[in-house]
Design a protein around this motif. Structure first.
Motif, mmCIF file in Angstrom:
data_model
loop_
_atom_site.group_PDB
_atom_site.id
_atom_site.type_symbol
_atom_site.label_atom_id
_atom_site.label_comp_id
_atom_site.label_asym_id
_atom_site.label_seq_id
_atom_site.Cartn_x
_atom_site.Cartn_y
_atom_site.Cartn_z
ATOM 1 N N TYR A 126 0.837 -1.198 0.000
ATOM 2 C CA TYR A 126 0.000 0.000 0.000
ATOM 3 C C TYR A 126 0.874 1.251 0.000
ATOM 4 O O TYR A 126 2.019 1.229 0.464
ATOM 5 N N VAL A 127 0.281 2.347 -0.474
ATOM 6 C CA VAL A 127 0.880 3.678 -0.396
ATOM 7 C C VAL A 127 -0.028 4.512 0.495
ATOM 8 O O VAL A 127 -1.250 4.483 0.336
ATOM 9 N N ALA A 128 0.558 5.233 1.444
ATOM 10 C CA ALA A 128 -0.200 6.156 2.295
ATOM 11 C C ALA A 128 0.377 7.550 2.117
ATOM 12 O O ALA A 128 1.595 7.734 2.117
ATOM 13 N N LEU A 129 -0.530 8.526 1.974
ATOM 14 C CA LEU A 129 -0.146 9.919 1.768
ATOM 15 C C LEU A 129 -0.750 10.763 2.867
ATOM 16 O O LEU A 129 -1.962 10.761 3.056
ATOM 17 N N LEU A 130 0.082 11.483 3.596
ATOM 18 C CA LEU A 130 -0.406 12.393 4.631
ATOM 19 C C LEU A 130 -0.737 13.727 4.001
ATOM 20 O O LEU A 130 0.009 14.220 3.149
ATOM 21 N N TYR A 131 -1.837 14.316 4.439
ATOM 22 C CA TYR A 131 -2.218 15.637 3.943
ATOM 23 C C TYR A 131 -1.221 16.697 4.404
ATOM 24 O O TYR A 131 -0.899 17.611 3.672
ATOM 25 N N SER A 132 -0.732 16.564 5.609
ATOM 26 C CA SER A 132 0.202 17.558 6.140
ATOM 27 C C SER A 132 1.117 16.892 7.158
ATOM 28 O O SER A 132 0.699 16.002 7.878
ATOM 29 N N ILE A 133 2.345 17.353 7.204
ATOM 30 C CA ILE A 133 3.263 16.880 8.239
ATOM 31 C C ILE A 133 3.640 18.006 9.183
ATOM 32 O O ILE A 133 4.523 17.869 10.017
ATOM 33 N N ILE A 134 2.936 19.124 9.054
ATOM 34 C CA ILE A 134 3.205 20.262 9.936
ATOM 35 C C ILE A 134 2.307 20.142 11.159
ATOM 36 O O ILE A 134 1.086 20.080 11.046
ATOM 37 N N LEU A 135 2.930 20.105 12.322
ATOM 38 C CA LEU A 135 2.204 19.909 13.574
ATOM 39 C C LEU A 135 1.871 21.216 14.272
ATOM 40 O O LEU A 135 1.084 21.240 15.195
ATOM 41 N N GLY A 136 2.465 22.266 13.864
ATOM 42 C CA GLY A 136 2.279 23.563 14.513
ATOM 43 C C GLY A 136 3.533 24.388 14.297
ATOM 44 O O GLY A 136 4.441 23.989 13.574
ATOM 45 N N GLU A 137 3.554 25.525 14.925
ATOM 46 C CA GLU A 137 4.667 26.462 14.787
ATOM 47 C C GLU A 137 6.020 25.773 14.979
ATOM 48 O O GLU A 137 6.339 25.310 16.070
ATOM 49 N N GLY A 138 6.770 25.652 13.890
ATOM 50 C CA GLY A 138 8.118 25.103 13.970
ATOM 51 C C GLY A 138 8.197 23.612 14.220
ATOM 52 O O GLY A 138 9.283 23.098 14.467
ATOM 53 N N ARG A 139 7.083 22.902 14.178
ATOM 54 C CA ARG A 139 7.094 21.453 14.430
ATOM 55 C C ARG A 139 6.635 20.699 13.188
ATOM 56 O O ARG A 139 5.582 20.974 12.642
ATOM 57 N N ARG A 140 7.467 19.736 12.774
ATOM 58 C CA ARG A 140 7.149 18.888 11.625
ATOM 59 C C ARG A 140 7.329 17.433 12.028
ATOM 60 O O ARG A 140 8.110 17.116 12.920
ATOM 61 N N VAL A 141 6.617 16.564 11.339
ATOM 62 C CA VAL A 141 6.768 15.137 11.564
ATOM 63 C C VAL A 141 8.079 14.682 10.939
ATOM 64 O O VAL A 141 8.341 14.951 9.768
ATOM 65 N N VAL A 142 8.870 14.010 11.708
ATOM 66 C CA VAL A 142 10.113 13.420 11.219
ATOM 67 C C VAL A 142 9.756 12.051 10.641
ATOM 68 O O VAL A 142 9.001 11.290 11.258
ATOM 69 N N MET A 143 10.285 11.732 9.463
ATOM 70 C CA MET A 143 9.888 10.506 8.781
ATOM 71 C C MET A 143 10.246 9.249 9.569
ATOM 72 O O MET A 143 9.530 8.260 9.520
ATOM 73 N N SER A 144 11.323 9.275 10.338
ATOM 74 C CA SER A 144 11.650 8.096 11.152
ATOM 75 C C SER A 144 10.585 7.866 12.224
ATOM 76 O O SER A 144 10.264 6.714 12.548
ATOM 77 N N ASP A 145 9.998 8.942 12.756
ATOM 78 C CA ASP A 145 8.905 8.809 13.731
ATOM 79 C C ASP A 145 7.636 8.290 13.058
ATOM 80 O O ASP A 145 6.900 7.487 13.635
ATOM 81 N N LEU A 146 7.382 8.742 11.846
ATOM 82 C CA LEU A 146 6.227 8.265 11.093
ATOM 83 C C LEU A 146 6.382 6.770 10.781
ATOM 84 O O LEU A 146 5.440 5.990 10.931
ATOM 85 N N LYS A 147 7.562 6.390 10.386
ATOM 86 C CA LYS A 147 7.848 4.978 10.098
ATOM 87 C C LYS A 147 7.652 4.132 11.360
ATOM 88 O O LYS A 147 7.013 3.074 11.308
#
Length: 181
Positions: free
Chosen positions: A4-25
């Protein structure tokens, strides 16, 4: 097992915070998903799981994401065959070869009807294009204009839940799963 392929709409969590791909994995692996891989730092996952309903996978991923990162994000899932068909159905092959970053597809949770496309075409500049293929919206953005009215027009309020990926990402995801089939 199905890919499967999964696509996130956004990886921005708030001011200055982004999802790190290793955490997503790690989040996906915590759900029992196998062979989890990411592509670039924009919220693209490829994984294997027992064959399941797409909506069930989306709900599981969205719930886990909210629990782990504290924010709801829409996550769209496509089976490998559907993704390969999406990539093969690119209606703009010449433009994609020349400027893959200017060609995009808005992958939709629910297919968009053909009646929605004229409103987008009306917002397109002379050198921009819009087509509907299989319920997803394909766009060619202007190289001459730094901002396009198309992207803002192809939003959740008008068309429902979806997320955009440029051709380079679509192609690379297809290559990732193509070798697994």
């Amino acid at each position: 097992m199905q890919t499967y392929v999964a696509l996130l709409y956004s990886i921005i969590l708030g001011e200055g915070r982004r999802v790190v791909m290793s955490d997503l994995k790690a989040m996906a692996e915590g759900l029992g998903l196998k062979n989890v891989r990411t592509l670039v730092a924009t919220g693209n996952l490829v994984f294997e799981a027992r064959t399941a309903k797409i909506s069930d996978l989306e709900q599981r991923l969205e719930k886990a994401f909210e629990e782990r990162f504290g924010r709801h994000v829409d996550i769209l899932v496509r089976g490998a065959e559907d993704w390969l068909n999406l990539a093969a159905g690119n209606p703009f092959p010449a433009e994609s070869a020349d400027t893959g970053d200017q060609v995009a597809v808005r992958v939709m949770r629910q297919p968009v009807g053909a009646d929605a496309i004229p409103a987008l075409q009306a917002r397109a500049a002379e050198d921009e294009k819009v087509l509907l293929v299989g319920g997803d919206i394909w766009l060619v953005f202007s190289r001459e204009r730094p901002s396009s009215r198309l992207l803002a027009a192809a939003n959740h309020k008008r068309f429902g839940i979806g997320t955009s990926r440029n051709w380079n990402t679509v192609r690379r995801l297809a290559e990732m799963i193509g070798s697994r089939q």
